[in-house]
Write a protein that holds these residues in place. Structure first.
Motif, mmCIF file in Angstrom:
data_model
loop_
_atom_site.group_PDB
_atom_site.id
_atom_site.type_symbol
_atom_site.label_atom_id
_atom_site.label_comp_id
_atom_site.label_asym_id
_atom_site.label_seq_id
_atom_site.Cartn_x
_atom_site.Cartn_y
_atom_site.Cartn_z
ATOM 1 N N GLU A 417 17.761 36.678 65.260
ATOM 2 C CA GLU A 417 18.405 36.472 63.952
ATOM 3 C C GLU A 417 19.891 36.084 64.108
ATOM 4 O O GLU A 417 20.755 36.555 63.380
ATOM 5 C CB GLU A 417 18.296 37.742 63.087
ATOM 6 C CG GLU A 417 16.849 38.177 62.855
ATOM 7 C CD GLU A 417 16.731 39.488 62.101
ATOM 8 O OE1 GLU A 417 17.376 39.602 61.039
ATOM 9 O OE2 GLU A 417 16.011 40.389 62.575
ATOM 10 N N SER A 418 20.147 35.195 65.059
ATOM 11 C CA SER A 418 21.549 34.857 65.370
ATOM 12 C C SER A 418 21.895 33.389 65.171
ATOM 13 O O SER A 418 23.022 32.987 65.418
ATOM 14 C CB SER A 418 21.839 35.233 66.830
ATOM 15 O OG SER A 418 21.032 34.436 67.698
ATOM 16 N N VAL A 419 20.925 32.578 64.716
ATOM 17 C CA VAL A 419 21.206 31.137 64.623
ATOM 18 C C VAL A 419 21.073 30.616 63.196
ATOM 19 O O VAL A 419 20.433 31.234 62.339
ATOM 20 C CB VAL A 419 20.278 30.318 65.562
ATOM 21 C CG1 VAL A 419 20.461 30.729 67.005
ATOM 22 C CG2 VAL A 419 18.836 30.455 65.138
ATOM 23 N N SER A 420 21.677 29.462 62.983
ATOM 24 C CA SER A 420 21.686 28.838 61.659
ATOM 25 C C SER A 420 20.410 28.036 61.436
ATOM 26 O O SER A 420 19.597 27.844 62.351
ATOM 27 C CB SER A 420 22.882 27.881 61.546
ATOM 28 O OG SER A 420 22.690 26.789 62.428
ATOM 29 N N ALA A 421 20.257 27.537 60.205
ATOM 30 C CA ALA A 421 19.073 26.741 59.843
ATOM 31 C C ALA A 421 18.953 25.498 60.715
ATOM 32 O O ALA A 421 17.855 25.138 61.161
ATOM 33 C CB ALA A 421 19.153 26.352 58.369
ATOM 34 N N ALA A 480 23.983 32.445 59.830
ATOM 35 C CA ALA A 480 22.812 32.886 60.615
ATOM 36 C C ALA A 480 21.703 33.345 59.670
ATOM 37 O O ALA A 480 21.959 34.012 58.670
ATOM 38 C CB ALA A 480 23.218 34.030 61.538
ATOM 39 N N LEU A 481 20.460 32.973 60.013
ATOM 40 C CA LEU A 481 19.305 33.359 59.193
ATOM 41 C C LEU A 481 18.841 34.765 59.574
ATOM 42 O O LEU A 481 18.827 35.127 60.759
ATOM 43 C CB LEU A 481 18.162 32.360 59.389
ATOM 44 C CG LEU A 481 18.451 30.914 58.957
ATOM 45 C CD1 LEU A 481 17.239 30.024 59.237
ATOM 46 C CD2 LEU A 481 18.809 30.835 57.479
ATOM 47 N N LYS A 482 18.498 35.541 58.547
ATOM 48 C CA LYS A 482 18.096 36.935 58.776
ATOM 49 C C LYS A 482 16.737 37.204 58.125
ATOM 50 O O LYS A 482 16.459 36.719 57.018
ATOM 51 C CB LYS A 482 19.125 37.893 58.158
ATOM 52 C CG LYS A 482 20.556 37.705 58.659
ATOM 53 C CD LYS A 482 20.716 38.214 60.081
ATOM 54 C CE LYS A 482 22.155 38.065 60.565
ATOM 55 N NZ LYS A 482 22.324 38.509 61.955
ATOM 56 N N LEU A 483 15.923 37.999 58.806
ATOM 57 C CA LEU A 483 14.639 38.410 58.242
ATOM 58 C C LEU A 483 14.866 39.524 57.221
ATOM 59 O O LEU A 483 15.866 40.245 57.273
ATOM 60 C CB LEU A 483 13.715 38.917 59.349
ATOM 61 C CG LEU A 483 13.397 37.925 60.480
ATOM 62 C CD1 LEU A 483 12.508 38.585 61.526
ATOM 63 C CD2 LEU A 483 12.721 36.666 59.939
#
Length: 711
Positions: A417-421, A480-483
Motif C-alpha cells: 500500500e505504498s504506491v500511487s495509481a 498512495a493507494l490504501k486498502l
C-alpha cells in the motif's frame, strides 16, 4: 411604453427569456429585487427594460470598467442613450456626461462603485430623476465571496439616501451565505429573490483523458476554424508555452495572466474582444468583465480546483445562446498538483478545499449525465439526462469487473500500500521502467497480468473503485493507494464489482455527427462572408464585432436570408436602431452573395442543373413557380424532382405522386420492363397516369429497387 414594446424596439426580441418578465414586473412595481441568474441568462435586460419603461434615468453600479464600456456601446448601438462614469475618463469627459444627465439626455448611466462613493456624487444624483438603481455583480458585497470589494459595503447608503428608489441586485454566483449578505448589507426593503435555473443547455459538456492533450487540442481546433475560444491553464508559464505552440502550428493565439503588465493585459484583452485573436490561453485571471458573447468554446487544459470555478469559466462560452462547447482534460496528476497547492494553504481552509476538489474529481470521472451531476451539485433538480454531453452521446457499458478489481487490489496489497495509481497501472501493464525494476516490482505475481488492458482504462477502473468506496487515497503520502474494508470484501469474500467501460467514439462517426449538426457548405460560406462584413463594420466604429450582431443573430440571418426591411426586422436580435445602422449593408451583402453563388452554380452545374431546382425547392417554391422563375418547361422540373429523389436528396414526392398512382406506374414498369422510356408505360396504363407523374414514379422505383438490390 410597455415592457414588451421596449424589448422589441430596442433589443429586437419578440419574447422574454424564462423568468425575465416576472422580474421586470416586480421592478416596475417599484419593489426591491434580487436576481440570481447564470452568466448569459439575460440579467442586463432585467434592469434595462424597466429602466427604459419608467420616466427618469437608471443608475447601474458595475465594478468592471471593461464590461461597463461594452454594455454602454451595446446600448448605444440599440438606440438607447447611455453613458458611463469611471476612472478611465478625464475630468472633462466626466463633466460632459454629468451635463447630459442634467439635460435629461440619458436613460442609462453606468458608474463604478468608487465614482459613486466619491465626494459630492450623491448630491449630483439627488439633482436627477432616478427611476432605478441596479447593482451588477452584487456578490462583490460579500466577504464570503472570492470577488469581495470593500467599497460595495458602502452601497447601503443608496437605500438610506434614496429610500423611494427601487434597487435591483444581480449576480451569477451566489451561495446561501452570499445571498444573505446581499439582502442585509444593501438594506433592501422586503426584497423578492428570483433564482433562475443555472443550467446552460446550449453548452456541450465533455471530458477527455489528460494524456496527449496537445494532439487532442489541435484536432479540436482544426474542426472549428474561426471560432473564438479560451483555454484555461493552471500556471502562467503554461499559458505562454501553449500559446507559442499553437502559433507554431499556424493558429491565431495569444496568452493572458496576472504576471503581465496592466497595459499588456488590456492590449491582449482588446485584441480578443475585437476578434483579432481567436484563441486565448489564460489563467483564471482572464474573463472577469469580458462580455464577449461569441466565445464558442472553453477548454480546461488542467482540472479546476472546484465545480464553482469550472461552472463560472465554462459560462464564458455561448453567452449569445448559440451552441457552445466545454472540453475538460482530466488526469490524476492534475489532482495531485491541486492537492499539493491546497496543503500549502491555511489549515482551516484545507478540509473544505479538499472536499470541493473531491466533487470536481467525481464530476470528471462521472459515468452518468454530466449536466445532471453539475446541476445536483448546485442544488437544482434535474430529472432527465440532458442529451448534450459526452456521457449522453456515448453512454458507458456496465460489466462484471470483479476480476479487474481483484487485480488492482492485489497489486496494491503486494506493494505494501505504498504506491500511487500510476505505478499500479505500470505494474499491471508490466512496464519495465526504472522504478519497477529498482524496487523489484517485476518479481510480483501481479506484474504484467493486465497487459491486454489499455493504461487509460486501468486508470478509470482505479478511479471507479475509489468512487465506489473500495479503495482509498492517502494524499499526505503522495497519493498512495490504501486498502479498506470494501477492498477486503472483494479480495476475500467474493463481493462482485460492477464497473463501466467507455467505448471510444469512432472518429468517422463523430465527424458525421458534427456534419449533421453543422451548416451546409453554402450556409458556411455566407456565414463567413457576413462575419467578415461584421468585423469590418465593428473596426470602423471601434467596437467588438458581437456588438454589431451576435453569432446567434448572424446565424438566423444566414438561415432566413432576409432581403427587405420587414424580413430583416423579423430576425431575433435586430431592433430598429440596428436595422438603420446595418440593415441595408447586410441586405446588399446577402443579395450580392446569392447572385455570385447563382452565377457560380450555373457555370458549375450545366450538367447538373437539377441542383439549382433543389435550392429553390428548399426556399419553399413550388414546381410551377420554379418553372416560371427558371423559364423552363414544367416537365423538366418534374424530371429534376425524380433525379433528386433518386440521388438521395431530401425531396418529398407525395404532394405530386399519390401511393395509388405510384402502384400503377410500378405495375407498368414491371410489365413493360422500362425504367427510362415513358411512352410504353403511358400506353400500358391507358393514359390513367400522366407523363409528369410517370417520370416521378420511375425515379422512386429506381431508388427503391436500387436500395433493395444493395440490401
Amino acid at each position: 411604453m410597455e415592457a414588451r414594446e421596449v424589448l422589441k424596439l430596442y433589443f429586437g426580441y419578440d419574447q422574454f427569456r424564462p423568468g425575465q418578465e416576472e422580474i421586470i414586473s416586480h421592478v416596475l412595481a417599484k419593489r426591491d429585487t434580487v436576481v440570481l441568474m447564470p452568466t448569459g441568462g439575460g440579467k442586463s435586460v432585467c434592469y434595462q427594460v424597466p429602466g427604459l419603461v419608467m420616466p427618469g434615468i437608471t443608475v447601474v453600479v458595475s465594478p468592471l470598467i471593461a464590461l461597463m464600456k461594452d454594455q454602454v456601446e451595446a446600448l448605444l448601438g440599440n438606440g438607447v442613450n447611455a453613458a458611463y462614469l469611471n476612472s478611465s475618463q478625464s475630468a472633462k469627459e466626466q463633466q460632459q456626461v454629468e451635463q447630459q444627465c442634467f439635460n435629461g439626455q440619458l436613460k442609462m448611466l453606468y458608474v463604478s462603485p468608487e465614482k459613486l462613493l466619491s465626494v459630492g456624487f450623491f448630491s449630483f444624483l439627488k439633482s436627477l430623476k432616478i427611476n432605478l438603481f441596479a447593482i451588477d455583480e452584487a456578490h462583490c458585497i460579500s466577504a464570503w465571496g472570492h470577488d469581495f470589494r470593500p467599497e460595495y459595503l458602502q452601497l447601503k447608503n443608496l437605500k438610506l439616501q434614496f429610500p423611494e428608489v427601487p434597487v435591483i441586485a444581480l449576480t451569477a454566483t451566489a451561495d446561501r451565505l452570499t445571498q444573505r449578505d446581499i439582502l442585509t448589507q444593501l438594506y433592501l426593503q422586503d426584497p423578492k429573490v428570483f433564482i433562475s435555473s443555472f443550467d446552460r443547455p446550449n453548452i456541450y459538456l465533455q471530458v477527455q483523458p489528460g494524456q496527449k492533450r496537445m494532439e487532442a487540442i489541435l484536432d479540436f481546433l482544426e474542426q472549428r476554424p474561426f471560432q473564438p475560444g479560451i483555454i484555461y491553464c493552471l500556471s502562467r508559464k503554461a499559458t505562454e508555452s501553449l500559446a507559442n505552440k499553437l502559433k507554431e502550428k499556424g493558429f491565431n493565439a495569444d496568452y493572458y495572466h496576472a504576471g503581465m503588465s496592466a497595459r499588456d493585459r488590456e492590449r491582449v484583452q482588446e485584441k480578443f474582444l475585437q476578434d483579432n485573436v481567436q484563441i486565448m490561453c489564460a489563467t483564471i485571471a482572464f474573463g472577469m468583465g469580458i462580455d464577449k458573447s461569441n466565445v464558442r468554446w472553453v477548454i480546461h487544459y488542467n482540472l479546476p480546483k472546484n465545480l464553482e470555478s469550472y461552472y463560472q469559466e465554462i459560462g464564458r462560452a455561448g453567452r449569445d445562446g448559440a451552441s457552445a462547447e466545454a472540453l475538460l482534460f482530466y488526469s490524476f496528476a492534475d489532482v495531485m498538483t491541486l492537492r499539493d497547492i491546497i496543503n500549502q494553504g491555511e489549515n482551516k481552509e484545507q478540509a473544505l478545499a479538499h472536499a470541493k476538489l473531491d466533487r470536481m474529481q467525481q464530476f470528471a470521472e462521472s459515468t452518468s449525465c454530466r449536466r445532471k451531476t453539475l446541476m445536483h451539485y448546485f442544488g437544482e433538480e434535474y430529472p432527465k439526462d440532458c442529451g448534450n454531453c459526452d456521457i449522453c452521446d456515448n453512454p458507458p457499458t456496465s460489466f462484471n469487473g470483479t476480476e479487474y478489481a481483484q487485480k488492482i487490489l492485489s497489486a496494491v496489497a503486494r506493494t505494501q500500500e505504498s504506491v500511487s495509481a500510476a505505478q499500479v497501472v505500470d505494474i499491471l501493464r508490466g512496464s519495465r521502467n526504472q522504478q519497477s525494476l529498482s524496487r523489484g516490482y517485476d518479481k510480483l505475481k501481479t506484474f504484467g497480468v493486465g497487459r491486454d488492458v489499455a493504461p487509460q482504462d486501468w486508470q478509470r477502473y482505479i478511479h471507479q473503485l475509489i468512487n465506489l468506496g473500495m479503495l482509498d487515497i492517502a494524499y499526505e503520502e503522495h497519493g498512495a493507494l490504501k486498502l479498506n474494508n470494501g477492498s477486503k470484501e472483494v479480495l476475500f469474500n467474493g463481493k462482485n464489482v460492477e464497473l463501466v467501460k467507455f467505448q471510444p467514439v469512432d472518429p468517422k462517426e463523430e465527424k458525421e455527427k458534427r456534419q449533421k449538426k453543422s451548416r451546409s457548405a453554402v450556409e458556411n460560406a455566407l456565414f463567413e462572408h457576413l462575419r467578415q462584413l461584421r468585423k469590418e463594420l465593428a473596426n470602423e466604429r471601434s467596437i467588438p464585432p458581437y456588438v454589431v450582431f451576435t453569432d446567434n443573430t448572424l446565424q438566423e440571418i444566414v438561415e432566413q436570408r432576409p432581403t427587405n426591411k420587414m424580413a430583416f426586422l423579423a430576425i431575433s436580435g435586430v431592433a430598429q436602431a440596428k436595422y438603420e445602422q446595418y440593415g441595408e449593408t447586410f441586405i446588399n451583402a446577402i443579395l450580392s452573395f446569392l447572385a455570385q453563388q447563382a452565377e457560380q452554380q450555373q457555370a458549375r452545374l450545366k450538367g447538373t442543373t437539377h441542383l439549382v431546382t433543389y435550392e429553390l425547392l428548399r426556399q419553399g417554391k413550388t414546381p410551377e413557380q420554379i418553372s416560371e422563375q427558371r423559364q423552363v418547361q414544367l416537365t423538366t422540373i418534374f424530371s429534376h424532382l425524380a433525379t433528386l429523389y433518386q440521388q438521395g436528396y431530401e425531396v418529398d414526392l407525395k404532394p405530386y405522386l399519390s401511393d395509388w398512382e405510384y402502384s400503377r406506374v410500378r405495375e407498368g414498369i414491371i410489365a413493360t420492363k422500362q425504367t427510362a422510356a415513358l411512352k410504353p408505360i403511358f400506353e400500358y396504363l391507358d393514359g390513367e397516369v400522366d407523363y409528369l407523374k410517370i417520370r416521378l414514379g420511375i425515379g422512386r422505383f429506381n431508388k427503391e429497387e436500387g436500395a433493395l438490390a444493395k440490401a
